[in-house]
Design an enzyme around this catalytic site. Sequence first.
Site, mmCIF file in Angstrom:
data_model
loop_
_atom_site.group_PDB
_atom_site.id
_atom_site.type_symbol
_atom_site.label_atom_id
_atom_site.label_comp_id
_atom_site.label_asym_id
_atom_site.label_seq_id
_atom_site.Cartn_x
_atom_site.Cartn_y
_atom_site.Cartn_z
ATOM 1 N N GLU A 126 41.577 43.971 57.492
ATOM 2 C CA GLU A 126 40.021 44.313 56.761
ATOM 3 C C GLU A 126 38.941 43.598 57.371
ATOM 4 O O GLU A 126 38.573 42.296 57.309
ATOM 5 C CB GLU A 126 40.139 43.582 55.262
ATOM 6 C CG GLU A 126 41.475 44.174 54.331
ATOM 7 C CD GLU A 126 41.093 43.880 52.988
ATOM 8 O OE1 GLU A 126 40.986 45.005 52.338
ATOM 9 O OE2 GLU A 126 40.676 42.676 52.658
ATOM 10 N N ASN A 170 42.714 46.207 44.877
ATOM 11 C CA ASN A 170 42.493 44.839 44.489
ATOM 12 C C ASN A 170 40.924 45.026 43.576
ATOM 13 O O ASN A 170 39.974 45.297 44.025
ATOM 14 C CB ASN A 170 42.034 44.323 46.000
ATOM 15 C CG ASN A 170 41.225 43.042 45.625
ATOM 16 O OD1 ASN A 170 41.429 42.245 44.514
ATOM 17 N ND2 ASN A 170 40.536 42.449 46.681
ATOM 18 N N TRP A 171 41.485 44.692 42.250
ATOM 19 C CA TRP A 171 40.331 44.598 41.281
ATOM 20 C C TRP A 171 39.328 43.702 41.411
ATOM 21 O O TRP A 171 38.457 43.458 40.717
ATOM 22 C CB TRP A 171 41.151 44.881 39.812
ATOM 23 C CG TRP A 171 42.068 46.108 39.666
ATOM 24 C CD1 TRP A 171 42.278 47.119 40.520
ATOM 25 C CD2 TRP A 171 42.537 46.284 38.422
ATOM 26 N NE1 TRP A 171 42.801 48.048 40.056
ATOM 27 C CE2 TRP A 171 43.216 47.661 38.631
ATOM 28 C CE3 TRP A 171 42.713 45.702 37.184
ATOM 29 C CZ2 TRP A 171 44.134 48.146 37.756
ATOM 30 C CZ3 TRP A 171 43.559 46.359 36.244
ATOM 31 C CH2 TRP A 171 44.147 47.599 36.527
ATOM 32 N N LYS A 172 39.530 42.605 42.259
ATOM 33 C CA LYS A 172 38.697 41.586 42.300
ATOM 34 C C LYS A 172 38.416 40.793 41.025
ATOM 35 O O LYS A 172 39.351 40.646 39.983
ATOM 36 C CB LYS A 172 37.378 41.905 42.902
ATOM 37 C CG LYS A 172 37.638 42.481 44.398
ATOM 38 C CD LYS A 172 36.609 42.677 45.328
ATOM 39 C CE LYS A 172 37.046 43.664 46.308
ATOM 40 N NZ LYS A 172 36.102 43.512 47.688
ATOM 41 N N GLU A 189 36.948 37.505 50.841
ATOM 42 C CA GLU A 189 36.173 36.554 49.837
ATOM 43 C C GLU A 189 36.732 35.392 49.473
ATOM 44 O O GLU A 189 36.068 34.604 49.118
ATOM 45 C CB GLU A 189 36.134 37.509 48.552
ATOM 46 C CG GLU A 189 35.087 38.816 48.897
ATOM 47 C CD GLU A 189 35.600 40.035 48.208
ATOM 48 O OE1 GLU A 189 36.152 40.148 47.222
ATOM 49 O OE2 GLU A 189 35.113 41.165 48.847
ATOM 50 N N GLY A 236 39.334 48.023 47.354
ATOM 51 C CA GLY A 236 38.413 47.381 46.502
ATOM 52 C C GLY A 236 37.803 48.394 45.346
ATOM 53 O O GLY A 236 38.398 48.943 44.521
ATOM 54 N N GLY A 237 36.703 48.650 45.894
ATOM 55 C CA GLY A 237 35.576 49.381 44.935
ATOM 56 C C GLY A 237 36.374 50.565 44.419
ATOM 57 O O GLY A 237 36.246 51.138 43.216
ATOM 58 N N HIS A 297 42.414 36.800 51.496
ATOM 59 C CA HIS A 297 41.473 37.863 51.532
ATOM 60 C C HIS A 297 39.931 37.257 51.901
ATOM 61 O O HIS A 297 39.637 36.216 51.538
ATOM 62 C CB HIS A 297 41.090 38.304 50.084
ATOM 63 C CG HIS A 297 40.303 39.467 49.799
ATOM 64 N ND1 HIS A 297 38.917 39.416 49.783
ATOM 65 C CD2 HIS A 297 40.480 40.731 49.745
ATOM 66 C CE1 HIS A 297 38.535 40.606 49.634
ATOM 67 N NE2 HIS A 297 39.408 41.402 49.699
ATOM 68 N N GLY A 330 33.285 46.466 51.001
ATOM 69 C CA GLY A 330 32.371 46.597 49.960
ATOM 70 C C GLY A 330 30.990 46.926 50.568
ATOM 71 O O GLY A 330 29.846 46.743 49.707
ATOM 72 N N SER A 357 36.064 49.585 52.542
ATOM 73 C CA SER A 357 35.513 51.072 52.193
ATOM 74 C C SER A 357 36.440 52.235 52.212
ATOM 75 O O SER A 357 35.908 53.156 52.772
ATOM 76 C CB SER A 357 34.065 51.256 52.884
ATOM 77 O OG SER A 357 33.176 49.985 52.637
#
Length: 249
Positions: A167, A9-11, A97, A234-235, A95, A173, A213
Site C-alpha cells: 500500500e 478495511n472499514w477503518k 495509519e 478502504g473508501g 497499516h 485515501g 484508492s
Amino acid sequence: MRTPIIAGNWKMYKSVKESINFANQLNEKLKSVKDREIVIAPTFLATALVVDALRFSNIQVATQDAHWENEGAFTGNISPLSLKELGVKFVILGHSEKRQYDNETDERVNRKLKNVLKDGLKAIVCVGETLQEREAGKTEKVVETQVSGCFEGIGLGDLSNIVIAYEPVWAIGTGKNATPEQANEVHAFIRSLIAKKYNAEAAGNIRIQYGGSVKPENIKQLMAQPDIDGALVGGASLKVESFEALVKF
Ligand code: PEP
C-alpha cells in the site's frame, strides 16, 4: 494458483448497528461468490456482532490490529486469542495509519505477527513507501526494510497464513492510485524478497494485495497484473454496491 483475496478495511467508519446491517446486505449480495476470498475488517466494537451475522457466509472477518501478547497489563489493547475465540480469521498488521498515528513499527508488527500466527489466525501485513520516499527513489529500500523487519524469525511453514498488502502511502485515501504497472513492479520486487529469504515456491505461493484508492473502475486493470493477487480497500469498501463490484471484478 493463487486465489484472489479482496479485503475491505472499514477503518473507524460505521456504527455497530450500521456494521451489522451492512454485513447482512453484503452477505446477500456476495453469497454466490465461490472463486475468491472475501474479507472485511470492521471496527473492534462491531467485530463480535459482525462475525455472528456472517457465521455461515463466505465472508471472513478481520480486525485492524491485535496485540503481541494474549493477556497482561496492556490497558486498552486487544488480545488475538479473544479474537480467535470470537471467530475472527484475519488480523491486519502494520497499516500505514497505525504506523503514522500510533507509532507502529516493523518490530512491533513482527511481534504481533508471531503472536497472531501462534493463535491460529491469519495476517495481512501492510508495507509501502511515502511520496517523499518514492520521489527520492527509495521505494525498494523502504519496502525491503519493512519486509525484512516484519518477517524476522517467521518460518516457511507460516507463510501460507500470511498475505502481504503493498500500500503506497501516497495512494491511500487520496484518490491517486499507483498505475497497474507501478504496483506490479513493487509486487514483483516483494516476491523476489520472499524468494531470497525463503524459496521460489514460497514466493510463487504468497499472495500480495495492492491497496491505495482501489475502486470498481480500476480493479480490473490492477488484477490483470501477474503479481497482483487481490486488493485491500478502504473508501470504496464502505458502500455495498461498490464493494460488491470490487469483489466481482
Ligand atoms: C486502506 O485503508 O488500506 C486503503 C487502501 O484505503 P483507500 O482504498 O481508501 O485508499
